[in-house]
Design an enzyme around this catalytic site. Structure first.
Site, PDB file in Angstrom:
ATOM      1  N   ASP A 247       0.880  -1.163   0.000  1.00 51.74           N
ATOM      2  CA  ASP A 247       0.000   0.000   0.000  1.00 51.74           C
ATOM      3  C   ASP A 247       0.922   1.218   0.000  1.00 51.74           C
ATOM      4  O   ASP A 247       2.091   1.138   0.382  1.00 51.74           O
ATOM      5  CB  ASP A 247      -0.952  -0.002   1.209  1.00 51.74           C
ATOM      6  CG  ASP A 247      -2.130   0.958   0.979  1.00 51.74           C
ATOM      7  OD1 ASP A 247      -2.047   1.788   0.043  1.00 51.74           O
ATOM      8  OD2 ASP A 247      -3.131   0.891   1.724  1.00 51.74           O
TER       9      ASP A 247
HETATM   10  C1  BGC Z   1      -4.922   3.445   0.136  1.00 48.66           C
HETATM   11  C2  BGC Z   1      -5.010   2.477  -1.030  1.00 48.66           C
HETATM   12  C3  BGC Z   1      -4.769   3.207  -2.314  1.00 48.66           C
HETATM   13  C4  BGC Z   1      -3.399   3.887  -2.237  1.00 48.66           C
HETATM   14  C5  BGC Z   1      -3.055   4.668  -3.480  1.00 48.66           C
HETATM   15  C6  BGC Z   1      -3.636   4.250   0.110  1.00 48.66           C
HETATM   16  O1  BGC Z   1      -3.671   5.266   1.047  1.00 48.66           O
HETATM   17  O2  BGC Z   1      -5.000   2.734   1.352  1.00 48.66           O
HETATM   18  O3  BGC Z   1      -6.281   1.879  -1.039  1.00 48.66           O
HETATM   19  O4  BGC Z   1      -4.839   2.325  -3.385  1.00 48.66           O
HETATM   20  O5  BGC Z   1      -3.400   4.794  -1.157  1.00 48.66           O
HETATM   21  O6  BGC Z   1      -3.818   5.823  -3.552  1.00 48.66           O
END
Ligand code: BGC
Length: 775
Positions: A247
Site C-alpha cells: 500500500d
Molecule cells: C490506500 C489504497 C490506495 C493507495 C493509493 C492508500 O492510502 O490505502 O487503497 O490504493 O493509497 O492511492
C-alpha cells in the site's frame, strides 16, 4: 515517463516483452534489479530502457479510474481525469450479482486501457468488522463468501480487458484508526475463516495480477514484511503467482519486506530504499536470489500489462463509450438499492398523476446535492453527475409539479426557515420523499466514525416532516450503516441508497417509480444500536493493538449467536413483487452440496430474488455460528414464473480451520441446510449427511481420556488391556458414565502415574504408540 502501454510508441519494448522474465532479469545489473522493485513516481514503475523494459502505471481504483493529471499534487489526492464513477463497493455488495459486477470490472478495464493504466488498484475486500470503519464504503460485506464471490467477479471482468487488479488491503485492515501501525490481533480460526477466506477465494479462482499488502500489522508483524502472510499463505498455500505491491507508504523495512515476499514498493522512495537493497545484497544480508525473484515478478507484471494493451481492440485502447458506462452505472446502482421497508405498498409511486393523491414533495438537500462516493484515494472525478431531484421530476412526468425543500443546508445545518419550508411542502403533498444521510465530512478513508447516528439536525427535521405528513418515504445516502431504530417504525417506507456513484440519482428515481423493481439485499446487518455490534468492546483498540475478541462471530454470525434483535438482518431486502419457495432438496457429493429449490414470482411484476443458502452443523465438535452463508444466486423471474434454482456449495466452503493440524477440515455429520430470502427469513430447511475429512492427531501422554476413547484403535486396545488386567476400579470408572465424564478431561499420562492404577507409564506409552501406528 515513457508511455509504454502503447507498444506502437515504443518499438524497443518488444525486446523485453517477448523474452522470458527470467532472461530479462539475468541481463540486469544489481542496481537495475533493485530499481525495478520500487516506483519511479507516485503512480509509475521504473523502466529499464537499456533492455527495452517500459514503465507501467498503477492507479486507483476501485470503483473508477482515478488517474491524476500531469502536474497534479505530489500527495496523490488532487485532480484526476474524468472517469465513470461506478457505485462504490458498499453498493456493489448489496447487488449480490456477480454477473453485473463482472460487467463493471470489464468497463473499468476499458477505461483503464483508454487511460493507459496497467493496474487498477482494487477491489478492496476487507471484512466490515465494525459499522464504524471509515472505509466500509469501499468494502463489500461483513461476510467472506459475499466478499470473495463478488471480489472475484470484479477481478475477472477487469482482467478480461488486459488490465491487472490489485486485491487489497491484504490483510486485516478493518479500521482506519491508527491504520499505519495498529496490530490486528486475531486468533487463527477467525483469521482464516473470516478475514483471509475471501482473499483466498479470489486468489485461487482469478489470480489477480497483484495483491496489495495493507498498512497495519497482523498479530504483531507488519503485513508488508510478514513471510507467513506474503509467502507461506499467499504463495505456498494458495498458489499466488502475481506480484505483491505495498500500500502507498506501507513499507517499514525494505530489506525485511523484500525477503518476506514484498515485490514492489510504492510510491517511489527516490532511490533511498533501492540503495538499501543493493547494500544488503553486497554485505550478504539479503540473498540476491530473493531480489531476482522480486525483479522477475516486476518484469512479468510489465509484460502482462503491455500484452494486455496489445490484445485489446484499438477502439478500446483509444477511448470508451462514456454514455454506455453511465447507463451501466445506473443499472448497477439500481440493482444495489435495498428496499428496507414498504408498508401498504407506499412504493412504487405512480408516474404522471398529480393532484390526485399521488403528488410528491422532495425534501432534503441530498436529493439535489448527492453524496455518491466516499472520500480519500478512491474519489473519482465523474464524467457526469445525476441528482435524484431532477430524475424524480423527469419520472413524475411533464406538467407534474414536484416541490422541493432543502430542509437542511449543504453542510448539514438546519434552521427554522428551512424546517418551516420543509413542513409546508410535506403538508401539501400526498407522499413525501425525505432524503437523509451521513455528511461527507464524516465518512472517509483515514479515520473511523464515532457513531452510527444520522445527524441530529436531520433527525429533528424528520420529526417535523413526519408530524406534518406521516406518509413519508425515507431515502438514505450513507457509506456505512446508520441507526434506524426510532425512525423506522414511524415511516412506512425506507430506501437504502448507500453511495451509488454518478448515476445514482437516476437509479433512485427508477426504483421509487417502479421502473426498476428493487433487488438489492443487505450485505451487512443494520443493528438496533451500535452497542449490539460484535466489535463494540474491542474497537479500535488501544496502544496500537486491536484484539478481535468476538472471534468468528462477525456480522450476522454474532447477532444470531447472541439472539439479538436487529433493525434489518443480513440478506434482507424487499421487492415490489413476492417470491415463494418450494420443493427444496439437497444432496452431497465429493464436490460439495447441490441445493435445489423452486422459486415462484407470485406477484404481478417482474423482479429478481436472491436465494441464500446457509449451513450449520448441529452438535459440531468446534465452535460455529448458528448459520453461515455458503452459496447464493440472484435470479430474475417474470411475474407468475417458477424456476428451479440450483445453488452449488463448494465442499471447501464447508471446512473450518483446524488448529490441531493447521489446515482446512470438513467435519463429517448431518449438516442443516437453510434456504432463505434473508438470514432471518428462512423458507426451507433440509439435512444432508456429509462425509468428513480424516484428521489424524497423534495421541500423546497429554491426550485426554476422552480423546483416547474417541480414537478408534486406542479405545479398543485400552479395553483389551482392561479385560486382560481385570482392574475393577478402572473398569467401574469406564462403566459409569458420570464418573467417566468427570475423568474425561484427565490427561492419560497423569492417570497412568496414579497409585494403584491399572497401567504404568511405560505400558501407556506403548499402547499409544501402537494406536498411532495403526492409525
Ligand atoms: C490506500 C489504497 C490506495 C493507495 C493509493 C492508500 O492510502 O490505502 O487503497 O490504493 O493509497 O492511492
Amino acid at each position: 515517463m515513457t508511455d509504454t502501454l502503447n507498444p506502437a510508441t515504443n518499438a524497443a519494448a518488444a525486446s523485453a516483452i517477448d523474452r522470458t522474465a527470467a532472461e530479462v532479469v539475468a541481463d540486469l545489473t544489481l542496481e537495475e534489479k533493485a530499481s525495478l522493485t520500487s516506483g519511479a513516481s507516485f503512480w509509475t514503475t521504473k523502466p529499464v530502457e537499456r533492455v527495452g523494459l517500459p514503465a507501467i502505471m498503477l492507479t486507483d481504483g476501485p470503483h473508477g479510474v482515478r488517474k491524476q493529471r500531469e502536474g497534479s499534487d505530489h500527495l496523490g489526492i488532487g485532480d484526476s481525469v474524468p472517469a465513470t464513477c461506478f457505485p462504490p463497493a458498499v453498493a456493489l455488495g448489496s447487488s449480490f450479482d456477480p454477473e453485473l459486477l463482472e460487467r463493471v470490472g470489464a468497463a473499468l478495464g476499458e477505461e483503464s486501457q483508454a487511460e493507459r493504466v496497467g493496474v487498477l488498484l482494487g477491489p478492496g475486500i476487507n471484512i466490515k468488522r465494525s459499522p464504524l470503519c471509515g472505509r466500509n464504503f469501499e468494502y463489500l460485506s461483513e461476510d467472506p463468501l459475499v466478499s470473495g464471490v463478488l471480489g472475484s467477479a470484479l477481478v475477472r471482468g477487469l482482467q478480461s480487458q488486459g488490465v491487472g487488479a490489485s486485491l487489497k488491503h491484504f490483510a486485516a485492515n478493518n479500521q482506519e484508526a491508527d491504520r499505519m501501525r495498529v496490530s490486528a490481533d486475531i486468533d487463527e480460526r477467525p483469521l482464516r475463516e473470516i478475514y483471509l477466506r475471501g482473499f483466498q477465494r479470489v486468489v485461487e479462482d482469478e489470480q489477480p495480477w497483484t495483491v496489495m499488502c495493507s498498512y497495519n500489522r497482523l498479530n504483531g508483524v507488519y503485513t508488508s514484511e510478514d513471510p507467513w502472510l506474503l509467502t507461506k499463505v499467499l504463495r505456498d498455500e494458495w498458489g499466488f503467482d502475481g506480484l505483491v505491491v505495498s500500500d502507498w507508504g506501507a513499507v517499514n523495512e525494505r530489506v525485511t519486506g523484500l525477503a518476506a515476499g514484498l515485490d514492489l514498493e510504492m510510491p517511489s522512495s527516490e532511490g533511498r530504499t533501492d540503495a538499501e537493497l543493493v547494500a544488503a545484497v553486497r554485505s550478504g544480508v539479503l540473498d540476491e536470489r530473493l531480489l531476482d525473484t522480486a525483479a522477475r515478478r516486476n518484469v512479468e507484471l510489465v509484460q502482462k500489462a503491455v500484452r494486455g494493451a496489445r490484445s485489446s481492440q484499438v477502439e478500446r485502447v483509444e477511448t470508451y463509450d462514456a454514455d454506455a458506462h453511465h447507463a451501466l452505472a445506473r443499472e448497477v446502482a439500481a440493482a444495489s438499492i435495498v428496499l428496507l421497508k414498504n408498508d401498504d405498498a407506499v412504493l412504487p409511486l405512480a408516474a404522471g398523476a398529480t393532484g390526485e393523491g399521488t403528488a410528491v414533495a422532495v425534501i432534503g438537500e441530498l436529493a439535489r446535492t448527492p453524496r455518491y462516493q466516499g472520500a480519500g484515494s478512491s474519489q473519482i472525478n465523474p464524467t457526469r453527475l445525476d441528482n435524484a431531484l431532477d430524475e424524480i421530476r423527469a419520472h413524475a412526468g411533464a406538467g407534474a409539479e414536484v416541490p422541493f425543500a432543502a430542509g437542511y443546508a449543504d453542510d448539514g445545518a438546519i434552521s427554522e426557515e428551512l424546517t418551516a419550508e420543509a413542513v409546508a411542502a410535506a403538508s401539501a403533498a400526498d407522499t413525501v420523499l425525505l432524503f437523509l444521510g451521513v455528511p461527507a465530512a464524516l465518512e472517509s478513508e483515514g479515520f473511523d466514525r464515532d457513531d452510527i447516528e444520522l445527524p441530529a439536525a436531520q433527525l429533528a427535521l424528520a420529526d417535523a416532516v413526519i408530524a406534518a405528513n406521516p406518509r413519508t418515504v425515507v431515502v438514505l445516502a450513507n457509506g456505512g450503516v446508520v441507526r434506524l431504530s426510532g425512525l423506522a417504525d414511524r415511516v412506512p417506507a425506507i430506501v437504502e441508497g448507500w453511495l451509488l456513484g454518478q448515476a445514482g440519482g437516476g437509479a433512485i428515481a427508477d426504483v421509487l417509480y417502479g421502473v426498476v423493481n428493487p433487488s438489492g439485499r443487505l450485505a451487512e446487518t443494520i443493528p438496533v444500536r451500535l452497542a449490539d455490534s460484535p466489535a463494540y468492546l474491542d474497537f479500535p483498540g488501544e496502544h496500537s493493538h486491536v484484539r478481535y475478541g468476538e472471534g468468528l462471530f462477525v456480522g450476522y454470525r454474532w447477532y444470531d449467536a447472541r439472539e439479538l434483535e436487529v433493525s434489518y438482518p443480513f440478506g434482507h431486502g424487499l421487492s415490489y413483487t413476492a417470491f415463494a419457495y418450494s420443493d427444496a432438496s439437497v444432496s452431497a457429493d465429493d464436490s460439495g452440496l447441490t441445493v435445489r429449490v423452486t422459486v415462484t414470482n407470485t406477484g404481478d411484476r417482474n423482479g429478481a430474488e436472491v436465494v441464500q443458502v446457509y449451513t450449520s452443523l448441529p452438535g459440531s465438535r468446534v465452535v460455529r455460528a448458528p448459520r453461515e452463508l455458503k452459496g447464493f444466486a440472484k435470479v430474475a423471474l417474470a411475474a407468475g414464473v417458477s424456476r428451479e434454482i440450483v445453488v452449488h456449495v463448494r465442499r471447501e466452503d464447508l471446512a473450518y480451520w483446524d488448529t490441531r493440524v493447521d489446515r482446512w477440515v470438513v467435519e463429517g455429520g448431518a449438516y442443516a441446510v437453510e434456504v432463505g430470502a434473508s438470514s432471518r427469513d428462512i423458507r426451507a430447511t433440509a439435512s444432508v449427511e456429509v462425509e468428513g475429512d480424516a484428521v489424524r492427531v497423534p495421541l500423546t501422554m497429554d491426550s485426554s481420556m476422552g480423546e483416547v476413547f474417541a480414537h478408534p484403535v486406542a479405545s479398543q486396545l485400552i479395553m483389551q488391556a482392561f479385560a486382560a488386567g481385570g482392574d475393577s476400579a478402572t473398569s467401574a470408572l469406564i462403566a459409569d458414565p458420570s464418573l467417566f465424564k468427570m475423568m474425561e478431561s484427565f490427561p492419560v499420562g497423569r492417570l497412568a502415574g496414579f497409585p494403584g492404577g491399572p497401567f504404568g507409564r511405560e505400558q501407556v506409552e506403548q499402547l499409544l504408540a501402537a494406536a498411532n501406528a495403526q492409525g
